[in-house]
Design an enzyme around this catalytic site. Structure first.
Site, PDB file in Angstrom:
ATOM      1  N   ARG A 110      88.834  55.600  -6.918  1.00 46.33           N
ATOM      2  CA  ARG A 110      88.920  57.338  -6.820  1.00 46.33           C
ATOM      3  C   ARG A 110      88.353  57.834  -7.822  1.00 46.33           C
ATOM      4  NH1 ARG A 110      91.565  59.934 -11.115  1.00 46.33           N
ATOM      5  NH2 ARG A 110      93.322  60.433 -10.660  1.00 46.33           N
ATOM      6  N   GLU A 117      97.355  29.913  14.127  1.00 48.81           N
ATOM      7  CA  GLU A 117      97.520  30.191  16.191  1.00 48.81           C
ATOM      8  C   GLU A 117      96.280  31.288  15.459  1.00 48.81           C
ATOM      9  OE1 GLU A 117     101.283  29.568  17.815  1.00 48.81           O
ATOM     10  OE2 GLU A 117     101.445  30.340  16.575  1.00 48.81           O
ATOM     11  N   LYS A 155     108.388  64.322  -4.605  1.00 48.18           N
ATOM     12  CA  LYS A 155     107.195  64.694  -4.079  1.00 48.18           C
ATOM     13  C   LYS A 155     108.309  65.780  -2.947  1.00 48.18           C
ATOM     14  CE  LYS A 155     104.056  61.423  -3.170  1.00 48.18           C
ATOM     15  NZ  LYS A 155     102.851  60.560  -2.117  1.00 48.18           N
ATOM     16  N   GLU A 206     109.581  57.939  -2.931  1.00 47.87           N
ATOM     17  CA  GLU A 206     109.016  56.671  -2.383  1.00 47.87           C
ATOM     18  C   GLU A 206     107.989  55.727  -3.920  1.00 47.87           C
ATOM     19  OE1 GLU A 206     105.954  58.805  -0.297  1.00 47.87           O
ATOM     20  OE2 GLU A 206     104.406  58.849  -2.018  1.00 47.87           O
ATOM     21  N   CYS A 244      88.123  18.247 -31.406  1.00 46.01           N
ATOM     22  CA  CYS A 244      89.829  18.181 -30.720  1.00 46.01           C
ATOM     23  C   CYS A 244      90.558  18.997 -31.463  1.00 46.01           C
ATOM     24  CB  CYS A 244      89.651  17.260 -30.030  1.00 46.01           C
ATOM     25  SG  CYS A 244      90.645  17.023 -28.539  1.00 46.01           S
ATOM     26  N   ASP A 299      99.376  30.055  10.661  1.00 41.36           N
ATOM     27  CA  ASP A 299      97.673  30.861  10.231  1.00 41.36           C
ATOM     28  C   ASP A 299      96.167  30.065  11.242  1.00 41.36           C
ATOM     29  OD1 ASP A 299      98.727  32.129   8.108  1.00 41.36           O
ATOM     30  OD2 ASP A 299      97.738  30.500   7.098  1.00 41.36           O
ATOM     31  N   TYR A 313     100.216  57.488   1.110  1.00 44.87           N
ATOM     32  CA  TYR A 313     101.002  57.924   0.444  1.00 44.87           C
ATOM     33  C   TYR A 313     100.525  59.061   0.267  1.00 44.87           C
ATOM     34  CZ  TYR A 313      98.718  56.754  -4.071  1.00 44.87           C
ATOM     35  OH  TYR A 313      97.914  56.824  -4.935  1.00 44.87           O
ATOM     36  N   LYS A 340     108.810  57.133 -14.160  1.00 46.23           N
ATOM     37  CA  LYS A 340     108.356  55.328 -14.721  1.00 46.23           C
ATOM     38  C   LYS A 340     109.315  55.432 -15.327  1.00 46.23           C
ATOM     39  CE  LYS A 340     103.976  55.675 -16.281  1.00 46.23           C
ATOM     40  NZ  LYS A 340     102.408  54.692 -15.691  1.00 46.23           N
ATOM     41  N   SER A 369      95.743  63.817  -9.881  1.00 43.25           N
ATOM     42  CA  SER A 369      97.036  63.016 -10.791  1.00 43.25           C
ATOM     43  C   SER A 369      98.399  63.061 -10.601  1.00 43.25           C
ATOM     44  CB  SER A 369      96.121  62.307 -12.492  1.00 43.25           C
ATOM     45  OG  SER A 369      96.184  60.936 -13.110  1.00 43.25           O
ATOM     46  N   LEU A 370      99.318  62.580 -11.685  1.00 42.01           N
ATOM     47  CA  LEU A 370     100.995  63.121 -11.608  1.00 42.01           C
ATOM     48  C   LEU A 370     101.048  62.831 -12.715  1.00 42.01           C
ATOM     49  CD1 LEU A 370     102.370  60.627  -8.538  1.00 42.01           C
ATOM     50  CD2 LEU A 370     101.800  62.534  -8.527  1.00 42.01           C
ATOM     51  N   ASP A 423     101.028  50.135  -7.901  1.00 42.31           N
ATOM     52  CA  ASP A 423     100.169  49.983  -9.410  1.00 42.31           C
ATOM     53  C   ASP A 423      99.226  49.239  -8.925  1.00 42.31           C
ATOM     54  OD1 ASP A 423      99.377  50.024 -11.670  1.00 42.31           O
ATOM     55  OD2 ASP A 423     101.137  48.561 -13.093  1.00 42.31           O
ATOM     56  N   CYS A 469      86.833  18.790 -24.594  1.00 47.90           N
ATOM     57  CA  CYS A 469      87.003  17.242 -25.192  1.00 47.90           C
ATOM     58  C   CYS A 469      87.224  16.845 -24.026  1.00 47.90           C
ATOM     59  CB  CYS A 469      88.324  17.499 -25.781  1.00 47.90           C
ATOM     60  SG  CYS A 469      88.367  15.622 -26.787  1.00 47.90           S
ATOM     61  N   CYS A 482      92.214  14.256 -30.678  1.00 50.25           N
ATOM     62  CA  CYS A 482      91.281  13.468 -31.491  1.00 50.25           C
ATOM     63  C   CYS A 482      89.245  13.699 -31.882  1.00 50.25           C
ATOM     64  CB  CYS A 482      91.634  11.865 -29.854  1.00 50.25           C
ATOM     65  SG  CYS A 482      89.415  13.079 -29.102  1.00 50.25           S
ATOM     66  N   LYS A 538     106.242  54.021  -7.130  1.00 46.08           N
ATOM     67  CA  LYS A 538     104.940  53.997  -6.959  1.00 46.08           C
ATOM     68  C   LYS A 538     104.159  53.132  -7.257  1.00 46.08           C
ATOM     69  CE  LYS A 538     102.407  56.974 -11.007  1.00 46.08           C
ATOM     70  NZ  LYS A 538     101.707  55.461 -11.170  1.00 46.08           N
ATOM     71  N   CYS A 591      90.869  10.840 -24.408  1.00 47.41           N
ATOM     72  CA  CYS A 591      92.263  12.047 -26.124  1.00 47.41           C
ATOM     73  C   CYS A 591      93.568  11.314 -25.603  1.00 47.41           C
ATOM     74  CB  CYS A 591      91.567  12.986 -25.236  1.00 47.41           C
ATOM     75  SG  CYS A 591      92.189  14.199 -26.240  1.00 47.41           S
ATOM     76  N   GLU A 613      96.889  53.290  -1.985  1.00 43.61           N
ATOM     77  CA  GLU A 613      96.699  52.633  -4.035  1.00 43.61           C
ATOM     78  C   GLU A 613      96.164  51.262  -2.575  1.00 43.61           C
ATOM     79  OE1 GLU A 613      97.340  54.239  -5.737  1.00 43.61           O
ATOM     80  OE2 GLU A 613      97.145  53.376  -7.366  1.00 43.61           O
TER      81      GLU A 613
HETATM   82  S1  IVH Z   1     100.683  60.977  -4.771  1.00 45.36           S
HETATM   83  C1  IVH Z   1      98.475  64.758  -5.302  1.00 45.36           C
HETATM   84  N1  IVH Z   1     102.033  59.048  -4.477  1.00 45.36           N
HETATM   85  O1  IVH Z   1     100.031  57.069  -9.259  1.00 45.36           O
HETATM   86  C2  IVH Z   1      98.989  63.487  -4.900  1.00 45.36           C
HETATM   87  N2  IVH Z   1     100.239  58.301  -5.805  1.00 45.36           N
HETATM   88  O2  IVH Z   1      99.100  58.051 -11.984  1.00 45.36           O
HETATM   89  C3  IVH Z   1      98.858  62.138  -6.073  1.00 45.36           C
HETATM   90  N3  IVH Z   1     100.581  56.460  -6.876  1.00 45.36           N
HETATM   91  O3  IVH Z   1      96.364  59.124  -8.945  1.00 45.36           O
HETATM   92  C4  IVH Z   1      99.289  61.013  -5.240  1.00 45.36           C
HETATM   93  N4  IVH Z   1     101.668  55.325  -5.257  1.00 45.36           N
HETATM   94  O4  IVH Z   1      97.032  56.463  -7.655  1.00 45.36           O
HETATM   95  C5  IVH Z   1     101.323  59.089  -5.263  1.00 45.36           C
HETATM   96  N5  IVH Z   1     103.579  56.757  -3.766  1.00 45.36           N
HETATM   97  C6  IVH Z   1     103.080  57.366  -4.702  1.00 45.36           C
HETATM   98  C7  IVH Z   1     101.902  56.998  -5.354  1.00 45.36           C
HETATM   99  C8  IVH Z   1     100.977  57.710  -6.052  1.00 45.36           C
HETATM  100  C9  IVH Z   1     101.287  55.337  -6.944  1.00 45.36           C
HETATM  101  C10 IVH Z   1      98.883  56.916  -8.513  1.00 45.36           C
HETATM  102  C11 IVH Z   1      97.953  56.625  -7.579  1.00 45.36           C
HETATM  103  C12 IVH Z   1      98.049  58.138  -8.466  1.00 45.36           C
HETATM  104  C13 IVH Z   1      99.062  57.904  -9.949  1.00 45.36           C
HETATM  105  C14 IVH Z   1      99.150  58.714 -10.728  1.00 45.36           C
END
Ligand code: IVH
Length: 701
Positions: free
Chosen positions: A156, A55, A318, A133, A436, A53, A246, A342, A102-103, A137, A454, A439, A135, A459, A194
């Site tokens: 988003r 450096e 994918k 790959e 408290c 750090d 991604y 999931k 979304s997915l 969070d 308190c 006490c 997912k 205490c 993300e």
């Molecule tokens: S692909 C059209 N890849 O999960 C492509 N999404 O529950 C759509 N997310 O809205 C997204 N990791 O925010 C993709 N490796 C990943 C992801 C990913 C997390 C999120 C993303 C999406 C949400 C859906």
């Protein structure tokens, strides 16, 4: 992006820049930028830092100094230009180039097999390659690069419109401010990803919040999305967010050049982005031809989800080939060519049976929900902290409620919300105590604070918690003590306060259950050892409000004896780095109290180290405050980095080159152009190494 050779060169370059004289300013600035970007990449993308750090900070400071001297060399993609001052306005709303979809979710092998069948029907072939790959969070974002430079970062939002948080995105050091996209003919590109926060960073952040009396953030996801929208970019930078990108959602090419070869499959595209320095999941991507192999991998990966540095709630599968993806298309909600698998939920419902109120070390009262035992992610949860009264009121929690409990990874469990629709009228309001529980003193709440406290310094629970904190690992680290023993000794009357630790003797401990001769010797030895701990641990161990480990270090570094603080006021404390009025006031209050001074006297009499031999005078009041130095030539008496540290410890600063701003040029052997240039400037004092040492020691050189 970086070959093994590049890495070696950049590492050497970093070391060289830290030590040596450099060439022209332009060259040096370019080299500094290059190594800082490389260090960011190693740290945030590779998770494998090469520089310490200090450096890193040294290089960053050098670059800043150089850019101050040569403003014409500052470019928008310089690492220093991530750092923004002041507060942002509210974030404007912007539309995404392509809606952020979304997915669709799957939860088991059967769902995945069905999805695979649908894919093969839609693609009209059985020959499909799947890329799998993690997912992540976190909080979804969309980045736009124009002509290779980051031009916009947006949240988003509702998927069509998001908030323009570019200024905050620029604070995230994993995200390149520029990349060689034009070299591949890419004029504009929109990249999705993300924003995440490292579990360790999140933990440290919450620890700091706790030290400051703030309630912890619930989980890394909330921390990431909350941080993206705060209006103070400097605070965003401090939080050390990370990112994983991604998905390429759109791109245009220069003069209708042919699509780069690298962009034919998802796998290759993300590898290509990775090679340009973008933080993609490239190292964690896998390609499979058969869904059974995908399923096997999903199960195997789920087993090691807790080993990953980030929170991951599933995998994304994918269709790899872009042309095939296009043919398959999307619904208004999700692409047909991708699906999320999931992992098992880490949420469960339970009943809120009771709320207990615990007294902490600082007197803060923490409500703790007692719930019917529930199994989440491999552990049984029965107690969940509710942090403070506001959390109870905001969530409208009641005793008897069915509650949704989440436990993400290593994160402590928390209550997401009550399921109000399941109430039958028998639920009862949670009454916060007025006195408290330990006490019975009347509780107080400061207007700007979330906690009721308190304030009785005698205490009993606070006393015990104080001692537990003092002996804990991060404080005096007295092994063999532990919370249970502290409580036991306290209950038996042989330990009443912190200095009492040093009055324990074999006689007092003899005959206690669980204390044989050996454990007594060990404990007393550990007590003895603790007397030699450095001052910062003692200061941390005293449990001054808002003083966490980092602040304790800053404080310890500012004095040569803790008792110097008896005369420090808020203004003086506020000159120390990262100490604001709130912390300063708390420190002044602590050292003003007679009982605390008495405790410090007793610790001194017991032989506890209260001194700091290596006091580093801070920039604001150091003897060399405001003075600038530069070293040139080969130094014979000390390492350049040590000499620079001596200057900085006394409040001086190091410049990158000779200019009118320079006060002292320290010359070693074979000094070259810098010496020549300095000779022409009347304002620069030229010192030999011996003269420099005299100056550092406070004598006239
Ligand atoms: S692909 C059209 N890849 O999960 C492509 N999404 O529950 C759509 N997310 O809205 C997204 N990791 O925010 C993709 N490796 C990943 C992801 C990913 C997390 C999120 C993303 C999406 C949400 C859906």
């Amino acid at each position: 992006m970086y070959t093994g050779q590049d890495e070696k060169r950049l590492y050497e370059q970093a070391k060289h820049l830290l030590k040596q004289d450099n060439g022209s300013a332009e060259d040096t600035v370019a080299q500094l930028k290059e190594v800082i970007n490389y260090a960011d990449w190693k740290y945030y993308v590779q998770n494998d830092p090469t520089l310490s750090d200090s450096e890193y900070d040294g290089l960053f400071k050098q670059l800043k100094n150089m850019e101050e001297q040569y403003p014409e060399l500052v470019t928008a993609d310089s690492p220093t230009q991530r750092v923004a001052k002041g507060l942002s306005e509210r974030f404007p709303t912007v539309s995404h180039l392509v809606p952020m979809l979304s997915l669709d979710n799957t939860y088991n092998a059967e769902d995945l097999t069905d999805w695979d069948r649908r894919c093969r029907e839609l693609a009209e072939t059985d020959d499909i390659e799947y890329c799998v790959e993690p997912k992540y969070d976190g909080a979804g974002i969309s980045l736009i690069y124009d002509d290779g430079a980051l031009s916009r970062g947006a949240t988003r939002g509702d998927g069509v419109m998001g908030e323009d948080v570019t200024i905050n995105i620029r604070q995230i050091r994993a995200i390149p401010l520029s990349a060689a996209l034009l070299k591949y003919g890419v004029k504009q590109i929109e990249i999705r990803g993300e924003i995440v926060i490292h579990k360790k960073v999140f933990e440290a952040f919450n620890k700091q919040r706790a030290a400051e009396g703030l309630s912890p953030l619930a989980n890394p996801r909330n921390a990431a999305s909350g941080t993206l929208r705060i209006l103070d970019p400097a605070e965003v930078r401090k939080r050390g967010l990370n990112s994983i990108l991604y998905h390429i959602s759109a791109f245009t090419l220069v003069d209708s050049m042919a699509r780069p070869n690298e962009l034919a499959t998802h796998y290759d595209a993300l590898k290509w982005l990775y090679s340009l320095g973008f933080p993609t999941p490239a190292p964690d991507m896998k390609v499979f031809k058969r869904i059974d192999d995908v399923i096997k991998y999903c199960h195997e990966f789920e087993g090691r989800r807790d080993d990953l540095p980030f929170e991951v709630d599933g995998l994304v599968i994918k269709v790899n080939d872009f042309a095939m993806q296009e043919r398959m298309g999307s619904t208004s909600h999700h692409p047909r060519w991708a699906v999320a698998y999931k992992f098992k939920a880490r949420q469960a419902t339970s009943k809120l049976v009771d709320v207990e109120f615990q007294v902490g070390r600082t007197g803060a009262i923490t409500p703790v929900a007692k719930i019917e035992p529930v199994h989440i992610g491999g552990v049984t949860v029965t107690s969940v902290s509710l942090f403070n009264e506001d959390v109870i009121r905001e969530k409208d929690l009641r005793i008897g409620d069915t509650v949704l409990v989440e436990r993400a990874g290593d994160v402590i469990p928390y209550i997401v919300k009550p399921l109000a629709e399941l109430r039958d009228g028998s639920e009862r309001e949670i009454k916060f105590p007025t006195h408290c529980p330990a006490c019975d003193s009347k509780l107080e709440r400061q207007p700007e604070e979330a906690a009721w406290r308190c304030i009785n310094i005698n205490c009993p629970v606070q006393l015990v918690e104080h001692i537990i904190h003092y002996v804990s690992k991060d404080a005096l680290d007295i092994r063999g003590f532990g919370a249970a023993n502290v409580q036991k000794f306290y209950d038996l009357g042989i330990l009443k306060d912190v200095p009492g630790i040093y009055d324990l003797s074999a006689d007092k401990l003899k005959g206690l259950e669980g204390f044989g001769e050996k454990s007594i010797t060990n404990l007393l030895q550990a007590v003895e050892q603790s007397k030699k701990q450095p001052l910062n641990r003692v200061i941390f161990g005293l449990g001054i409000r808002f003083v966490g480990e980092t602040t304790a270090k800053t404080l310890a570094n500012a004095v040569s004896d803790i008792r110097e603080f008896y005369t420090w006021d808020v203004d003086r404390l506020s000159t120390l780095e990262d100490i604001g009025p709130k912390v300063a006031t708390s420190v002044v209050d602590f050292f003003a109290r007679e009982e605390n001074k008495a405790m410090i006297t007793k610790l001194d009499q017991a032989g506890v180290n209260l001194r700091n031999e290596h006091k580093g005078i801070t920039a604001a009041d150091g003897e060399l405050a405001g003075k600038t130095f530069l070293f040139t030539g080969t130094l014979g008496h000390f390492k350049r980095s040590d000499a620079e540290k001596m200057v900085e410890d006394k409040g001086g600063s190091i410049l990158g080159g000779v200019s009118a701003k320079l006060n002292y040029l320290v010359v070693g052997e074979d000094a070259g152009s810098k010496l020549e240039k300095a000779k022409k400037l009347a304002t620069v004092n030229i010192l030999t190494e011996q003269e420099f040492l005299k100056l550092i020691e406070g004598q006239q050189p």
